[in-house]
Scaffold this active site. Structure first.
Site, short mmCIF file in Angstrom:
data_model
loop_
_atom_site.label_atom_id
_atom_site.label_comp_id
_atom_site.label_asym_id
_atom_site.label_seq_id
_atom_site.Cartn_x
_atom_site.Cartn_y
_atom_site.Cartn_z
N MET A 103 -8.06 2.79 9.32
CA MET A 103 -7.26 1.65 8.87
C MET A 103 -6.49 1.03 10.03
SD MET A 103 -5.91 2.38 5.03
CE MET A 103 -7.02 2.09 3.64
N GLY B 203 0.84 -1.20 0.00
CA GLY B 203 0.00 0.00 0.00
C GLY B 203 0.87 1.25 0.00
N ASP C 3 0.14 1.96 8.94
CA ASP C 3 -0.35 1.20 10.09
C ASP C 3 0.62 1.21 11.28
OD1 ASP C 3 -2.41 0.56 8.41
OD2 ASP C 3 -1.95 -1.57 8.24
N ARG D 151 -5.09 -3.08 9.98
CA ARG D 151 -5.52 -4.43 9.67
C ARG D 151 -5.33 -5.38 10.86
NH1 ARG D 151 -4.44 -6.46 4.02
NH2 ARG D 151 -2.60 -5.13 3.94
N HIS E 265 -9.15 5.08 2.22
CA HIS E 265 -7.89 5.48 1.59
C HIS E 265 -7.59 6.96 1.68
CE1 HIS E 265 -8.52 1.43 0.16
NE2 HIS E 265 -7.23 1.38 -0.05
O1 F6P Z 1 -1.28 -1.94 5.08
C1 F6P Z 1 -1.71 -0.66 4.85
C2 F6P Z 1 -3.19 -0.63 4.56
O2 F6P Z 1 -3.53 0.71 4.35
C3 F6P Z 1 -4.07 -1.28 5.62
O3 F6P Z 1 -4.33 -0.45 6.70
C4 F6P Z 1 -5.29 -1.62 4.81
O4 F6P Z 1 -5.97 -2.73 5.35
C5 F6P Z 1 -4.74 -1.98 3.49
O5 F6P Z 1 -3.50 -1.32 3.37
C6 F6P Z 1 -5.64 -1.60 2.34
O6 F6P Z 1 -5.10 -2.11 1.18
P1 F6P Z 1 -5.56 -1.73 -0.29
O7 F6P Z 1 -5.00 -0.39 -0.63
O8 F6P Z 1 -5.00 -2.81 -1.13
O9 F6P Z 1 -7.07 -1.68 -0.28
#
Ligand code: F6P
Length: 343
Positions: A169, A10, A127, A171, A273
């Site tokens: 966010m 990400g 994160d 995870r 995002h």
């Molecule tokens: O690992 C960073 C993160 O922003 C997490 O907090 C989130 O679950 C994930 O990436 C989201 O991923 P993507 O951009 O693939 O939806």
């Protein structure tokens, strides 16, 4: 030296600041030639490169995202992937690789280092859940975005005497939620490390709202938080190449439960995002710049298999294996600070 960089996983505010620093010190101090692989490990497998010298990186310090693009491609999931990575590096005469990423990207870097690849890591994730470093750049920016949103939600929630659930966010670890909850004055903050009791959350809200005043409640919830009793259905989503499920949705389900159980009007805001976009804070720009400088220094010291890290205010080197061994979770002491303010 001919030094390559890549950004994987990400994206995160501050990635460009890291690469700008690598380019500046690499080119001006060491006389290196800097190149970048597009789209993370995918670009290495497909041999897609761009020049990444000082001129290319001009003006990118305040820019979010990554000028190289990113992907969640895992070369170890591809047939002959690691050999293909090594062949690319040999054929393009790359002397060293700087991998900028989180647990997945650095996990690949660690395995490659074990196979003899000249690689150095830079920790990245909003994160803030990577071990071996006190902080990752991008985290401060994400927290500030959440706090700005919570401040705004307070005023509209008060006007309508509503409960506002804010999904952030995080995870596997609740660093963003814990910091945003404390800084934003949340009524309650829910993190993946501490499975929650839906009824206890509702009780906290009831206590606050029966005080007779128009007191809005803000519930901050990490996307990875889970209910204790398993009474709430959890989303099962697609898995990426590293086996992570796509999250997002706990806030909505929690808001439904709160409204149904308490009778208080409840709304949800999923920041998603937005937390990863836009310009990095001054703190993240400085941290990213320090990491970039330290990474190119590590390359010239031949410190292969290490990751630059922040420990007690100093930038140090730690083995990549430490960084990817286990996730850094929220310190219970910090969560206890948040808890003092729960109703
Ligand atoms: O690992 C960073 C993160 O922003 C997490 O907090 C989130 O679950 C994930 O990436 C989201 O991923 P993507 O951009 O693939 O939806």
């Amino acid at each position: 030296m001919r030094v390559a960089m890549l950004t994987g996983g990400g994206d995160c505010p501050g990635l460009n600041a890291v690469m700008r620093a690598v380019a500046r010190k690499g080119e001006r101090t060491y006389g290196d030639e800097l190149i970048g692989f597009l789209d993370g490990w995918k670009g290495v497998l497909e041999r897609r490169t761009v020049p990444m010298g000082v001129e290319r990186m001009r003006g990118t310090l305040p820019r979010g995202g990554t000028v190289l693009g990113s992907s969640r491609t895992n070369p170890y999931k591809e047939e002959g992937g690691s050999a293909a990575v090594q062949a690319t590096l040999a054929d393009l005469e790359i002397d060293a690789l700087i991998a900028i990423g989180g647990e997945d990207t650095l996990g690949v870097a660690n395995r490659l280092a074990d196979e003899g690849v000249a690689v150095v890591g830079v920790p990245k994730t909003i994160d803030n859940d990577l071990s071996g470093t006190d902080l990752t750049f991008g985290f401060d920016t994400a927290v500030q975005i959440c706090v700005d949103a919570i401040d705004r939600l307070h005023t509209t929630a008060e006007s309508h005497d509503r409960v506002m659930v804010v999904e952030v966010m995080g995870r596997h670890a609740g660093h963003i939620a814990a910091w945003a909850g404390i800084a934003g004055g949340a009524t309650i903050t829910l993190i993946p490390e501490e499975p929650f009791d839906v009824e206890a959350v509702c009780d906290a809200i009831r206590r606050r709202h029966t005080e007779g005043k128009r007191l809005a409640s803000i519930v901050v919830v990490s996307e990875g938080a889970t209910p204790k009793e398993g009474s709430m259905e959890l989303q099962s989503g697609e898995l990426d190449a590293f086996g992570h499920v796509r999250l997002g949705g706990i806030g909505g389900r929690l808001a439904e439960q709160i409204e149904a159980r308490t009778g208080y009007e409840t709304r949800v805001t999923t920041l998603g995002h937005v937390q990863r976009g836009g310009t990095p804070t001054a703190f993240d720009r400085v941290l990213a710049t320090r990491f970039g400088i330290a990474a190119i220094d590590a390359v010239h010291d031949g410190a292969w298999g290490t990751m630059v890290a922040l420990q007690g205010g100093s930038v140090v080197r730690v083995p990549l294996s430490v960084a990817v061994g286990e996730l850094k979770l929220v310190d219970p002491e910090l969560y206890d600070v948040a808890r003092v303010f729960f109703e």
